[in-house]
Write a protein that holds these residues in place. Structure first.
Motif, PDB file in Angstrom:
ATOM      1  N   ASP A 109      17.573   1.387   9.072  1.00 24.24           N
ATOM      2  CA  ASP A 109      17.509   0.103   9.264  1.00 24.24           C
ATOM      3  C   ASP A 109      16.788  -1.080   8.443  1.00 24.24           C
ATOM      4  O   ASP A 109      17.376  -2.235   8.330  1.00 24.24           O
ATOM      5  CB  ASP A 109      16.525  -0.040  10.715  1.00 24.24           C
ATOM      6  N   SER A 110      15.463  -0.598   7.167  1.00 25.38           N
ATOM      7  CA  SER A 110      15.258  -1.769   6.901  1.00 25.38           C
ATOM      8  C   SER A 110      15.536  -1.285   5.596  1.00 25.38           C
ATOM      9  O   SER A 110      13.647  -0.999   5.472  1.00 25.38           O
ATOM     10  CB  SER A 110      14.611  -2.369   7.256  1.00 25.38           C
ATOM     11  N   ALA A 111      15.960  -1.093   4.212  1.00 29.76           N
ATOM     12  CA  ALA A 111      15.625  -1.158   3.015  1.00 29.76           C
ATOM     13  C   ALA A 111      14.604  -1.964   2.620  1.00 29.76           C
ATOM     14  O   ALA A 111      13.451  -1.396   2.356  1.00 29.76           O
ATOM     15  CB  ALA A 111      17.101  -0.954   2.410  1.00 29.76           C
ATOM     16  N   ASP A 112      14.843  -3.103   2.555  1.00 31.30           N
ATOM     17  CA  ASP A 112      13.615  -4.069   2.494  1.00 31.30           C
ATOM     18  C   ASP A 112      12.680  -3.287   2.721  1.00 31.30           C
ATOM     19  O   ASP A 112      11.475  -3.225   1.734  1.00 31.30           O
ATOM     20  CB  ASP A 112      14.050  -5.529   2.854  1.00 31.30           C
ATOM     21  N   ALA A 113      12.266  -3.414   3.680  1.00 27.89           N
ATOM     22  CA  ALA A 113      11.078  -2.468   4.917  1.00 27.89           C
ATOM     23  C   ALA A 113      10.621  -1.254   3.871  1.00 27.89           C
ATOM     24  O   ALA A 113       9.431  -1.175   3.959  1.00 27.89           O
ATOM     25  CB  ALA A 113      10.880  -2.218   6.152  1.00 27.89           C
ATOM     26  N   ALA A 114      11.277  -0.538   3.953  1.00 27.15           N
ATOM     27  CA  ALA A 114      10.672   0.554   3.062  1.00 27.15           C
ATOM     28  C   ALA A 114      10.341   0.585   1.235  1.00 27.15           C
ATOM     29  O   ALA A 114       9.652   0.930   0.991  1.00 27.15           O
ATOM     30  CB  ALA A 114      12.565   1.712   2.827  1.00 27.15           C
ATOM     31  N   ARG A 115      11.425  -0.324   0.637  1.00 21.03           N
ATOM     32  CA  ARG A 115      10.662  -0.385  -0.791  1.00 21.03           C
ATOM     33  C   ARG A 115       9.155  -1.159  -0.917  1.00 21.03           C
ATOM     34  O   ARG A 115       8.570  -0.969  -1.376  1.00 21.03           O
ATOM     35  CB  ARG A 115      11.762  -1.483  -1.332  1.00 21.03           C
ATOM     36  N   ALA A 116       9.553  -2.500   0.752  1.00 20.62           N
ATOM     37  CA  ALA A 116       7.718  -2.483   1.053  1.00 20.62           C
ATOM     38  C   ALA A 116       6.729  -1.388   0.860  1.00 20.62           C
ATOM     39  O   ALA A 116       5.426  -2.120  -0.041  1.00 20.62           O
ATOM     40  CB  ALA A 116       7.561  -4.154   1.419  1.00 20.62           C
ATOM     41  N   LEU A 117       6.348  -1.169   1.306  1.00 26.64           N
ATOM     42  CA  LEU A 117       5.218  -0.698   1.888  1.00 26.64           C
ATOM     43  C   LEU A 117       5.547   0.915   0.571  1.00 26.64           C
ATOM     44  O   LEU A 117       4.999   2.512   1.365  1.00 26.64           O
ATOM     45  CB  LEU A 117       6.327   0.828   3.032  1.00 26.64           C
ATOM     46  N   GLY A 118       6.653   1.344  -0.404  1.00 24.99           N
ATOM     47  CA  GLY A 118       6.628   2.121  -1.849  1.00 24.99           C
ATOM     48  C   GLY A 118       7.180   3.094  -1.490  1.00 24.99           C
ATOM     49  O   GLY A 118       7.293   3.721  -2.514  1.00 24.99           O
ATOM     50  N   ASN A 119       8.169   2.951  -0.283  1.00 27.13           N
ATOM     51  CA  ASN A 119       9.268   3.925  -0.660  1.00 27.13           C
ATOM     52  C   ASN A 119      10.552   4.054  -1.256  1.00 27.13           C
ATOM     53  O   ASN A 119      10.346   3.141  -1.543  1.00 27.13           O
ATOM     54  CB  ASN A 119       9.537   4.382   1.040  1.00 27.13           C
ATOM     55  N   SER A 120      10.832   5.716  -2.305  1.00 26.78           N
ATOM     56  CA  SER A 120      12.408   5.422  -3.010  1.00 26.78           C
ATOM     57  C   SER A 120      13.535   5.145  -2.174  1.00 26.78           C
ATOM     58  O   SER A 120      13.303   6.223  -1.211  1.00 26.78           O
ATOM     59  CB  SER A 120      12.111   6.889  -4.135  1.00 26.78           C
ATOM     60  N   VAL A 121      13.902   4.033  -1.959  1.00 32.33           N
ATOM     61  CA  VAL A 121      15.029   4.606  -1.010  1.00 32.33           C
ATOM     62  C   VAL A 121      16.818   4.869  -1.497  1.00 32.33           C
ATOM     63  O   VAL A 121      16.949   6.079  -0.155  1.00 32.33           O
ATOM     64  CB  VAL A 121      15.588   2.592  -0.681  1.00 32.33           C
ATOM     65  N   SER A 122      16.472   4.853  -2.672  1.00 35.27           N
ATOM     66  CA  SER A 122      17.777   5.880  -3.344  1.00 35.27           C
ATOM     67  C   SER A 122      17.556   7.804  -3.001  1.00 35.27           C
ATOM     68  O   SER A 122      18.629   7.869  -2.549  1.00 35.27           O
ATOM     69  CB  SER A 122      18.097   5.341  -4.661  1.00 35.27           C
ATOM     70  N   GLY A 123      16.566   7.435  -3.151  1.00 36.61           N
ATOM     71  CA  GLY A 123      15.326   8.703  -3.324  1.00 36.61           C
ATOM     72  C   GLY A 123      16.139   9.919  -1.552  1.00 36.61           C
ATOM     73  O   GLY A 123      16.155  10.739  -1.930  1.00 36.61           O
ATOM     74  N   ILE A 124      15.381   9.130  -1.043  1.00 36.33           N
ATOM     75  CA  ILE A 124      15.518   9.368   0.770  1.00 36.33           C
ATOM     76  C   ILE A 124      16.785   8.814   1.379  1.00 36.33           C
ATOM     77  O   ILE A 124      17.240  10.486   1.708  1.00 36.33           O
ATOM     78  CB  ILE A 124      14.592   8.267   1.226  1.00 36.33           C
ATOM     79  N   ARG A 125      17.586   8.337   0.990  1.00 36.38           N
ATOM     80  CA  ARG A 125      19.092   8.776   1.093  1.00 36.38           C
ATOM     81  C   ARG A 125      19.813   9.800   0.596  1.00 36.38           C
ATOM     82  O   ARG A 125      20.475  10.499   1.213  1.00 36.38           O
ATOM     83  CB  ARG A 125      20.113   7.601   0.959  1.00 36.38           C
ATOM     84  N   ILE A 126      19.494   9.614  -0.947  1.00 33.03           N
ATOM     85  CA  ILE A 126      19.880  11.017  -1.524  1.00 33.03           C
ATOM     86  C   ILE A 126      19.736  12.261  -0.933  1.00 33.03           C
ATOM     87  O   ILE A 126      20.812  13.229  -0.344  1.00 33.03           O
ATOM     88  CB  ILE A 126      19.962  10.964  -3.048  1.00 33.03           C
ATOM     89  N   ALA A 127      18.687  12.508  -0.655  1.00 30.87           N
ATOM     90  CA  ALA A 127      18.045  13.612   0.470  1.00 30.87           C
ATOM     91  C   ALA A 127      18.839  14.093   1.611  1.00 30.87           C
ATOM     92  O   ALA A 127      18.878  15.120   2.054  1.00 30.87           O
ATOM     93  CB  ALA A 127      16.554  13.344   0.226  1.00 30.87           C
ATOM     94  N   ALA A 128      18.640  12.246   2.740  1.00 28.71           N
ATOM     95  CA  ALA A 128      19.705  12.668   3.458  1.00 28.71           C
ATOM     96  C   ALA A 128      20.899  13.174   3.527  1.00 28.71           C
ATOM     97  O   ALA A 128      21.553  13.952   4.400  1.00 28.71           O
ATOM     98  CB  ALA A 128      19.720  11.665   4.440  1.00 28.71           C
ATOM     99  N   THR A 129      21.981  12.990   2.576  1.00 25.33           N
ATOM    100  CA  THR A 129      22.844  12.816   1.892  1.00 25.33           C
ATOM    101  C   THR A 129      22.801  13.713   1.497  1.00 25.33           C
ATOM    102  O   THR A 129      24.636  14.880   2.500  1.00 25.33           O
ATOM    103  CB  THR A 129      23.328  11.883   1.251  1.00 25.33           C
ATOM    104  N   THR A 130      22.012  14.475   0.676  1.00 27.79           N
ATOM    105  CA  THR A 130      22.485  16.543   0.980  1.00 27.79           C
ATOM    106  C   THR A 130      22.201  16.950   1.160  1.00 27.79           C
ATOM    107  O   THR A 130      22.803  18.235   2.150  1.00 27.79           O
ATOM    108  CB  THR A 130      21.358  16.651  -0.453  1.00 27.79           C
ATOM    109  N   ALA A 131      21.273  17.160   2.291  1.00 33.14           N
ATOM    110  CA  ALA A 131      20.893  17.826   3.650  1.00 33.14           C
ATOM    111  C   ALA A 131      21.630  17.811   4.540  1.00 33.14           C
ATOM    112  O   ALA A 131      22.656  18.501   5.357  1.00 33.14           O
ATOM    113  CB  ALA A 131      19.386  17.361   4.155  1.00 33.14           C
TER     114      ALA A 131
END
Length: 306
Positions: free
Chosen positions: A176-198
Motif C-alpha cells: 500500500d505504501s512503500a514510502d511508509a515501509a521505508r520510513a519504519l526501517g523495512n526493506s521494501v525490496s526484501g519483503i517483495r522478493i520474499a512474497a514473490t518467491t513464496a
C-alpha cells in the motif's frame, strides 16, 4: 434431458469444480500474496508449466508423488525468485518481466520435458469423501485431490495472516505504501522478493496438481492459459485469499461443464462449452473493472486502484 441426467451433470460439475479448480486455487493464492506486496507476476503461466514438468519429472525419477510435489514447489519458487530479483532493479517493469518469465518458464519446460511425454509417474492420491453413498457417481464426484484441503487451509491461513500477524501487516504495508515501509526501517525490496518467491512456491503446487492428479500427465499443452486466468481471479476476488477459493471453484465448475454434458450424451457444441472459463474471465473483467470507479481492495502500489 431427464432428471437423472441433470443430477449426473450437477454431480460431475461439483466434482469437476474441485478437480479442475485446484490448480486455479494455488496459482491465484500465489498471485494474491505477490500482489499484496505491490508486485504483479504475469509470469505465473510459465511458473505453472515449468513446475508441472518439474513435479512430474520428480515423481517419475523418485517414484514418490510427494517428492514430485516438493520439486514443483521448489521450481516455482526458483522462477519467482528470479522475477523478484530482476524486478527489484531500477527501471525494470513488472509486466514486461512477467511476460519474459512466462516465455522462459514455458520454453524450459518444453525443452527439458520432452523425455517425460510418454512415461507415467506415480499420482497424488485421492481422498474419498463419498463412502457414505452407494452411488458410483456420488463416490466419483466426492473423490478429491489430496492437495485440495491444503489449498483450503492455505487460503484461510493467508486471509487470517494478512489481518492478524506482523508479516501480514508488513506485506500489506509494502503493497500500500512503500514510502511508509521505508520510513519504519523495512526493506521494501526484501519483503517483495520474499512474497514473490513464496507466491511462486504456492503456484508450483498448482503445477503439481496438473501433472500428478488431473489430467495427470505431462504434455506441452497442459496449462491452457490457467496461469493467466488465475491472475484475473485475484482481481475478481478483490485480493482476498478466501474469495480466491470461491473464484477457483467457480472457474473449476465452468471448466467441468463441457465434459459433464458430454458424459450424459450432449455432444453438440462441446468445444463451445470448453470455452466457458475463458468467456467467464472476459465477462468478469468487463463487469468488475471500470475507468470511472476504483477497484476496492487493490494494493495501492499496483496502481490499478488509481
Amino acid at each position: 434431458m431427464s432428471d437423472n441426467a441433470v443430477f449426473d451433470v450437477l454431480l460431475a460439475v461439483l466434482g469437476g469444480a474441485v478437480r479442475v479448480g485446484t490448480p486455479f486455487l494455488f496459482v491465484s493464492l500465489g498471485e494474491c500474496l505477490t500482489e499484496k506486496a505491490g508486485r504483479i507476476n504475469l509470469g505465473l503461466e510459465g511458473v505453472l508449466v515449468f513446475s508441472a514438468m518439474a513435479g512430474f519429472g520428480g515423481a517419475y525419477l523418485t517414484g514418490s508423488p510427494w517428492l514430485g510435489v516438493l520439486a514443483a514447489a521448489a521450481s516455482g519458487a526458483l522462477l519467482a525468485l528470479l522475477h523478484g530479483l530482476v524486478c527489484s532493479l531500477t527501471r525494470v517493469n513488472d509486466i514486461a518481466m512477467g511476460i519474459a518469465l512466462m516465455m522462459l518458464g514455458a520454453g524450459l519446460a518444453f525443452y527439458l520435458g520432452k523425455p517425460l511425454i510418454q512415461p507415467q509417474a506415480p499420482q497424488i492420491p485421492s481422498i474419498a469423501l463419498g463412502g457414505w453413498s452407494d452411488s458410483a457417481n456420488v463416490q466419483a464426484a466426492l473423490k478429491i485431490n489430496a492437495l485440495f484441503p491444503l489449498g483450503v487451509a492455505l487460503a484461510v491461513a493467508l486471509g487470517w495472516g494478512f489481518r492478524n500477524t506482523r508479516w501480514g501487516l508488513l506485506v500489506r504495508m509494502v503493497g500500500d505504501s512503500a514510502d511508509a515501509a521505508r520510513a519504519l526501517g523495512n526493506s521494501v525490496s526484501g519483503i517483495r522478493i520474499a512474497a514473490t518467491t513464496a507466491g511462486g512456491a504456492i503456484a508450483g503446487l498448482g503445477g503439481a496438481s496438473l501433472s500428478l492428479y488431473y489430467p495427470g500427465s505431462w504434455n506441452e499443452g497442459l496449462s491452457s492459459g490457467q496461469g493467466l486466468i488465475a491472475v484475473a481471479l485475484v482481481i475478481f476476488a478483490r485480493w482476498s485469499p478466501v474469495r480466491c477459493l470461491g473464484a477457483a471453484l467457480l472457474f473449476g465448475g465452468a471448466g467441468a461443464l463441457g465434459p459433464a454434458l458430454q458424459g450424459v450424451g450432449v455432444s453438440g457444441y462441446y468445444h463451445l462449452f470448453n470455452a466457458v472459463p475463458y468467456v467467464l474471465t472476459l465477462a468478469i473483467l468487463v463487469a468488475t473493472c471500470s475507468p470511472r470507479r476504483s477497484i476496492k481492495g487493490a494494493p495501492l502500489e499496483l496502481g490499478v486502484s488509481r
